[in-house]
Design an enzyme around this catalytic site. Sequence first.
Site, PDB file in Angstrom:
ATOM      1  N   ASP A  34       0.819  -1.221   0.000  1.00 11.54           N
ATOM      2  CA  ASP A  34       0.000   0.000   0.000  1.00 11.54           C
ATOM      3  C   ASP A  34       0.853   1.270   0.000  1.00 11.54           C
ATOM      4  O   ASP A  34       1.965   1.286   0.520  1.00 11.54           O
ATOM      5  CB  ASP A  34      -0.915  -0.013   1.237  1.00 11.54           C
ATOM      6  CG  ASP A  34      -2.059   0.979   1.098  1.00 11.54           C
ATOM      7  OD1 ASP A  34      -2.403   1.335  -0.048  1.00 11.54           O
ATOM      8  OD2 ASP A  34      -2.600   1.401   2.135  1.00 11.54           O
ATOM      9  N   ASN A  82     -11.113  -2.695  -4.785  1.00  6.98           N
ATOM     10  CA  ASN A  82     -10.362  -1.746  -5.626  1.00  6.98           C
ATOM     11  C   ASN A  82     -11.036  -1.478  -6.980  1.00  6.98           C
ATOM     12  O   ASN A  82     -10.683  -0.526  -7.678  1.00  6.98           O
ATOM     13  CB  ASN A  82      -8.913  -2.206  -5.831  1.00  6.98           C
ATOM     14  CG  ASN A  82      -8.036  -2.041  -4.602  1.00  6.98           C
ATOM     15  OD1 ASN A  82      -7.108  -2.811  -4.370  1.00  6.98           O
ATOM     16  ND2 ASN A  82      -8.311  -1.033  -3.776  1.00  6.98           N
TER      17      ASN A  82
HETATM   18  C1  IPE Z   1      -5.332  -2.528   0.249  1.00  6.45           C
HETATM   19  O1  IPE Z   1      -5.064  -1.192   0.011  1.00  6.45           O
HETATM   20  C2  IPE Z   1      -5.305  -3.301  -1.036  1.00  6.45           C
HETATM   21  C3  IPE Z   1      -4.026  -3.391  -1.696  1.00  6.45           C
HETATM   22  C4  IPE Z   1      -2.893  -2.884  -1.298  1.00  6.45           C
HETATM   23  C5  IPE Z   1      -4.021  -4.121  -2.908  1.00  6.45           C
HETATM   24  P1  IPE Z   1      -6.231  -0.129  -0.140  1.00  6.45           P
HETATM   25  O2  IPE Z   1      -5.576   1.162  -0.416  1.00  6.45           O
HETATM   26  O3  IPE Z   1      -7.226  -0.606  -1.137  1.00  6.45           O
HETATM   27  O4  IPE Z   1      -6.890  -0.164   1.296  1.00  6.45           O
HETATM   28  P2  IPE Z   1      -7.806   0.879   2.055  1.00  6.45           P
HETATM   29  O5  IPE Z   1      -8.895   1.298   1.101  1.00  6.45           O
HETATM   30  O6  IPE Z   1      -6.925   2.024   2.414  1.00  6.45           O
HETATM   31  O7  IPE Z   1      -8.299   0.143   3.243  1.00  6.45           O
HETATM   32  C1  IPE Z   2      -1.827   0.173  -3.242  1.00 14.74           C
HETATM   33  O1  IPE Z   2      -1.573   1.532  -3.308  1.00 14.74           O
HETATM   34  C2  IPE Z   2      -2.132  -0.436  -4.578  1.00 14.74           C
HETATM   35  C3  IPE Z   2      -3.529  -0.767  -4.768  1.00 14.74           C
HETATM   36  C4  IPE Z   2      -4.452  -0.722  -3.866  1.00 14.74           C
HETATM   37  C5  IPE Z   2      -3.923  -1.209  -6.078  1.00 14.74           C
HETATM   38  P1  IPE Z   2      -2.732   2.602  -3.304  1.00 14.74           P
HETATM   39  O2  IPE Z   2      -3.128   2.855  -4.727  1.00 14.74           O
HETATM   40  O3  IPE Z   2      -3.821   2.196  -2.409  1.00 14.74           O
HETATM   41  O4  IPE Z   2      -1.963   3.854  -2.744  1.00 14.74           O
HETATM   42  P2  IPE Z   2      -2.505   4.890  -1.680  1.00 14.74           P
HETATM   43  O5  IPE Z   2      -2.891   4.115  -0.468  1.00 14.74           O
HETATM   44  O6  IPE Z   2      -3.661   5.588  -2.304  1.00 14.74           O
HETATM   45  O7  IPE Z   2      -1.340   5.774  -1.429  1.00 14.74           O
HETATM   46 MG    MG Z   3      -4.130   2.482  -0.400  1.00 13.34          MG
END
Ligand code: IPE
Ligand code: IPE
Ligand code: MG
Length: 258
Positions: A34, A82
């Site tokens: 993340d 997602n």
């Molecule tokens: C969790 O991250 C999923 C992945 C890293 C693939 P998210 O960014 O989707 O999680 P939330 O929404 O902050 O809980």
């Molecule tokens: C994790 O990074 C990757 C996915 C969830 C696909 P994020 O895209 O959630 O990155 P942040 O949390 O918005 O920084």
């Molecule tokens: Mg995230």
Amino acid sequence: MVTKLWRRRKDAEPGAVGPLDSTRIPLHIAIIMDGNGRWAQKRGLPRTFGHKAGAEVLREILTDAAEIGVKVLTAYAFSTENWRRPSEEVSFLMELFSTYLDNEVDRLVEKQVRLRFIGNRQRLGAELQRRIESAEQKTAQGTGIELNLAVDYGGRAEIVHAARTLAQDVLDKQLCIDEIDEAQLAKRLFTGNQPDPDLLIRPGGDMRISNFLLWQLAYAELWVTDTLWPDFTPRHFRQAIFAYQQRERRFGGLKTSK
Ligand code: IPE
Ligand code: IPE
Ligand code: MG
């Protein structure tokens, strides 16, 4: 040799990391990759740049995990939630998974990595599904580390899926209701006969599980860092393992007397 390198850098950088105890290496490590979007935004770049940088980090961490002797690495790449993101970001990610497979599969075979996708692959595009199947087949004989890549993965969906297969097996008279226990459910999860994660690492600073491996994480040790995934290095990885090795795991029992 590796141990020495980490010891030497100990004072130079924040966060404790000492020599790892080779008798207490976590068998299975789960990572929520993340922070990609924030990493890019901090640099005035589109979020997609962060995803691209994140994919490269996975390659490094996988190599380090294999070197340390970790047996299973499960990396969360895309959750069932997602799909709620803007369609351009989702399309970019799907394309990225495809390219990752194309670029990495030979290296994975060479390194004896056994790759498995966990998640609901029916919702992925036909081409991506084909590449996933092909990559899984090509790496199926790997005798080294197992890499589970969680794409369109949700812990709740996984448990529902397991419950359905249990119900079907009862209907088919393969199983009696009385035989349904934790082991029967666990073996119907995507992680099948792999051990549960010992350690969950979450970069990006959020103290939550975000629907990852809900069943399997029951007794995992949690380690969260504010470092964003594209900035995550093997040093952070070893820091997490070092911290894990200082923990006392009781599994509901009592402290072991010394
Ligand atoms: C969790 O991250 C999923 C992945 C890293 C693939 P998210 O960014 O989707 O999680 P939330 O929404 O902050 O809980
Ligand atoms: C994790 O990074 C990757 C996915 C969830 C696909 P994020 O895209 O959630 O990155 P942040 O949390 O918005 O920084
Ligand atoms: Mg995230």
